[in-house]
Design a protein around this motif. Structure first.
Motif, mmCIF file in Angstrom:
data_model
loop_
_atom_site.group_PDB
_atom_site.id
_atom_site.type_symbol
_atom_site.label_atom_id
_atom_site.label_comp_id
_atom_site.label_asym_id
_atom_site.label_seq_id
_atom_site.Cartn_x
_atom_site.Cartn_y
_atom_site.Cartn_z
ATOM 1 N N HIS A 77 0.837 -1.205 0.000
ATOM 2 C CA HIS A 77 0.000 0.000 0.000
ATOM 3 C C HIS A 77 0.870 1.252 0.000
ATOM 4 C CE1 HIS A 77 -4.181 -1.604 1.287
ATOM 5 N NE2 HIS A 77 -3.585 -2.408 0.443
ATOM 6 N N THR A 78 1.906 1.191 -0.777
ATOM 7 C CA THR A 78 2.853 2.301 -0.780
ATOM 8 C C THR A 78 3.155 2.737 -2.202
ATOM 9 O OG1 THR A 78 3.848 1.527 1.287
ATOM 10 C CG2 THR A 78 5.167 3.011 -0.073
ATOM 11 N N ASP A 79 3.185 4.038 -2.411
ATOM 12 C CA ASP A 79 3.611 4.622 -3.674
ATOM 13 C C ASP A 79 4.970 5.280 -3.488
ATOM 14 O OD1 ASP A 79 0.990 5.435 -5.861
ATOM 15 O OD2 ASP A 79 0.794 4.128 -4.110
ATOM 16 N N TYR A 80 5.730 5.296 -4.563
ATOM 17 C CA TYR A 80 7.086 5.830 -4.502
ATOM 18 C C TYR A 80 7.280 6.913 -5.558
ATOM 19 C CZ TYR A 80 7.870 1.569 -1.843
ATOM 20 O OH TYR A 80 7.790 0.565 -0.909
ATOM 21 N N LEU A 81 8.158 7.854 -5.237
ATOM 22 C CA LEU A 81 8.614 8.842 -6.207
ATOM 23 C C LEU A 81 10.126 8.782 -6.218
ATOM 24 C CD1 LEU A 81 7.894 11.171 -8.156
ATOM 25 C CD2 LEU A 81 8.236 12.736 -6.231
ATOM 26 N N GLN A 82 10.657 8.189 -7.269
ATOM 27 C CA GLN A 82 12.104 8.129 -7.452
ATOM 28 C C GLN A 82 12.535 9.392 -8.172
ATOM 29 O OE1 GLN A 82 14.457 5.756 -6.471
ATOM 30 N NE2 GLN A 82 15.942 7.264 -7.223
ATOM 31 N N MET A 83 13.450 10.138 -7.574
ATOM 32 C CA MET A 83 13.901 11.412 -8.138
ATOM 33 C C MET A 83 15.385 11.320 -8.450
ATOM 34 S SD MET A 83 11.847 14.036 -5.620
ATOM 35 C CE MET A 83 12.842 13.606 -4.188
ATOM 36 N N ASN A 84 15.722 11.457 -9.710
ATOM 37 C CA ASN A 84 17.103 11.403 -10.158
ATOM 38 C C ASN A 84 17.527 12.726 -10.770
ATOM 39 O OD1 ASN A 84 17.170 8.635 -9.460
ATOM 40 N ND2 ASN A 84 16.410 8.048 -11.480
ATOM 41 N N ILE A 85 18.819 12.888 -10.900
ATOM 42 C CA ILE A 85 19.409 14.101 -11.500
ATOM 43 C C ILE A 85 18.770 15.346 -10.868
ATOM 44 C CG2 ILE A 85 20.216 15.124 -13.632
ATOM 45 C CD1 ILE A 85 19.257 12.660 -15.115
ATOM 46 N N LEU A 86 18.777 15.391 -9.571
ATOM 47 C CA LEU A 86 18.148 16.493 -8.864
ATOM 48 C C LEU A 86 18.939 17.782 -9.049
ATOM 49 C CD1 LEU A 86 17.137 14.537 -5.673
ATOM 50 C CD2 LEU A 86 15.550 15.795 -7.130
ATOM 51 N N SER A 87 18.215 18.870 -9.062
ATOM 52 C CA SER A 87 18.820 20.192 -9.176
ATOM 53 C C SER A 87 18.283 21.080 -8.067
ATOM 54 C CB SER A 87 18.507 20.802 -10.538
ATOM 55 O OG SER A 87 17.140 21.210 -10.584
ATOM 56 N N PRO A 88 18.953 22.200 -7.787
ATOM 57 C CA PRO A 88 18.449 23.105 -6.742
ATOM 58 C C PRO A 88 17.008 23.558 -6.986
ATOM 59 C CG PRO A 88 20.704 23.665 -7.287
ATOM 60 C CD PRO A 88 20.279 22.607 -8.259
ATOM 61 N N GLU A 89 16.579 23.583 -8.232
ATOM 62 C CA GLU A 89 15.194 23.969 -8.542
ATOM 63 C C GLU A 89 14.183 22.945 -8.046
ATOM 64 O OE1 GLU A 89 17.867 26.364 -10.431
ATOM 65 O OE2 GLU A 89 17.749 24.208 -10.819
ATOM 66 N N ASP A 90 14.628 21.773 -7.683
ATOM 67 C CA ASP A 90 13.733 20.745 -7.134
ATOM 68 C C ASP A 90 13.543 20.887 -5.632
ATOM 69 O OD1 ASP A 90 15.385 18.547 -9.387
ATOM 70 O OD2 ASP A 90 13.336 19.315 -9.613
ATOM 71 N N THR A 91 14.258 21.804 -5.020
ATOM 72 C CA THR A 91 14.122 22.023 -3.584
ATOM 73 C C THR A 91 12.698 22.477 -3.257
ATOM 74 O OG1 THR A 91 16.452 22.555 -3.265
ATOM 75 C CG2 THR A 91 14.897 23.425 -1.639
ATOM 76 N N ALA A 92 12.045 21.742 -2.364
ATOM 77 C CA ALA A 92 10.646 22.030 -2.017
ATOM 78 C C ALA A 92 10.208 21.062 -0.928
ATOM 79 C CB ALA A 92 9.743 21.874 -3.237
ATOM 80 N N VAL A 93 9.053 21.348 -0.377
ATOM 81 C CA VAL A 93 8.364 20.355 0.442
ATOM 82 C C VAL A 93 7.503 19.527 -0.511
ATOM 83 C CG1 VAL A 93 6.731 19.942 2.308
ATOM 84 C CG2 VAL A 93 8.343 21.853 2.460
ATOM 85 N N TYR A 94 7.645 18.228 -0.419
ATOM 86 C CA TYR A 94 6.910 17.323 -1.294
ATOM 87 C C TYR A 94 5.769 16.684 -0.519
ATOM 88 C CZ TYR A 94 10.365 17.750 -4.972
ATOM 89 O OH TYR A 94 11.172 18.243 -5.983
ATOM 90 N N PHE A 95 4.599 16.689 -1.152
ATOM 91 C CA PHE A 95 3.392 16.142 -0.552
ATOM 92 C C PHE A 95 2.854 15.021 -1.423
ATOM 93 C CE2 PHE A 95 2.624 19.537 2.521
ATOM 94 C CZ PHE A 95 3.301 20.613 1.962
ATOM 95 N N CYS A 96 2.381 13.956 -0.798
ATOM 96 C CA CYS A 96 1.607 12.993 -1.556
ATOM 97 C C CYS A 96 0.133 13.236 -1.261
ATOM 98 C CB CYS A 96 2.004 11.553 -1.252
ATOM 99 S SG CYS A 96 1.824 11.032 0.457
ATOM 100 N N ALA A 97 -0.686 12.946 -2.249
ATOM 101 C CA ALA A 97 -2.117 13.197 -2.146
ATOM 102 C C ALA A 97 -2.863 12.054 -2.813
ATOM 103 C CB ALA A 97 -2.478 14.518 -2.807
ATOM 104 N N ALA A 98 -4.061 11.783 -2.347
ATOM 105 C CA ALA A 98 -4.860 10.697 -2.901
ATOM 106 C C ALA A 98 -6.288 11.165 -3.124
ATOM 107 C CB ALA A 98 -4.841 9.488 -1.969
ATOM 108 N N GLY A 99 -6.908 10.588 -4.121
ATOM 109 C CA GLY A 99 -8.301 10.912 -4.385
ATOM 110 C C GLY A 99 -8.834 10.093 -5.528
ATOM 111 N N ARG A 100 -10.143 10.073 -5.641
ATOM 112 C CA ARG A 100 -10.785 9.393 -6.788
ATOM 113 C C ARG A 100 -10.828 10.402 -7.927
ATOM 114 N NH1 ARG A 100 -12.733 4.499 -5.844
ATOM 115 N NH2 ARG A 100 -13.106 3.825 -3.710
ATOM 116 N N VAL A 101 -9.682 10.547 -8.565
ATOM 117 C CA VAL A 101 -9.466 11.629 -9.525
ATOM 118 C C VAL A 101 -9.573 11.091 -10.936
ATOM 119 C CG1 VAL A 101 -7.831 13.389 -10.286
ATOM 120 C CG2 VAL A 101 -7.958 12.779 -7.865
#
Length: 125
Positions: A77-101
């Motif tokens: 029951h887990t989702d992943y976000l693999q982030m590669n080749i990160l840059s300073p522009e990727d600096t942020a607070v990251y949120f996961c969200a769920a919904g019947r979208v």
């Protein structure tokens, strides 16, 4: 429904991080779309990536396409976000969200009913 996101941290430019989001209280079978949004200081919360409810379709913002990958482990029951080749522009607070979208609303943060607490990602140059 509860979401627990973790895996953030500090990394140098060019490095990688993997975020995870445990989703409790939903069924993955034909259930919920899970998305990742991010919010940098002084900026709006923006869509980064999502995996559709069936787990087969993925969506990415242009700014992360080719560098970020979303995936799902149904058994955990887990989702992943693999982030590669990160840059300073990727600096942020990251949120996961769920919904019947539906697919046309995948990138719309207002379409998601449930949110995790956010995890900080800091990329230094």
């Amino acid at each position: 429904v509860q979401l627990q996101a973790c895996g953030g941290g500090s990394v140098q430019a060019g490095g990688s991080l993997r975020l995870s989001c445990e989703v409790c209280g939903v069924t993955y079978n034909g259930g919920y779309t899970v998305a990742w949004f991010r919010q940098a200081p002084g900026k709006e919360r923006e869509f980064a990536a999502a995996i559709f409810r069936n787990g087969g379709s993925t969506y990415y913002a242009d700014s992360v396409k080719g560098r970020f990958t979303v995936s799902r482990d149904r058994a955990m029951h887990t989702d992943y976000l693999q982030m590669n080749i990160l840059s300073p522009e990727d600096t942020a607070v990251y949120f996961c969200a769920a919904g019947r979208v539906i697919t046309s609303s995948i990138r719309n943060r207002d379409a998601y009913n449930y949110w995790g607490q956010g995890t900080q990602v800091t990329v230094s140059s």
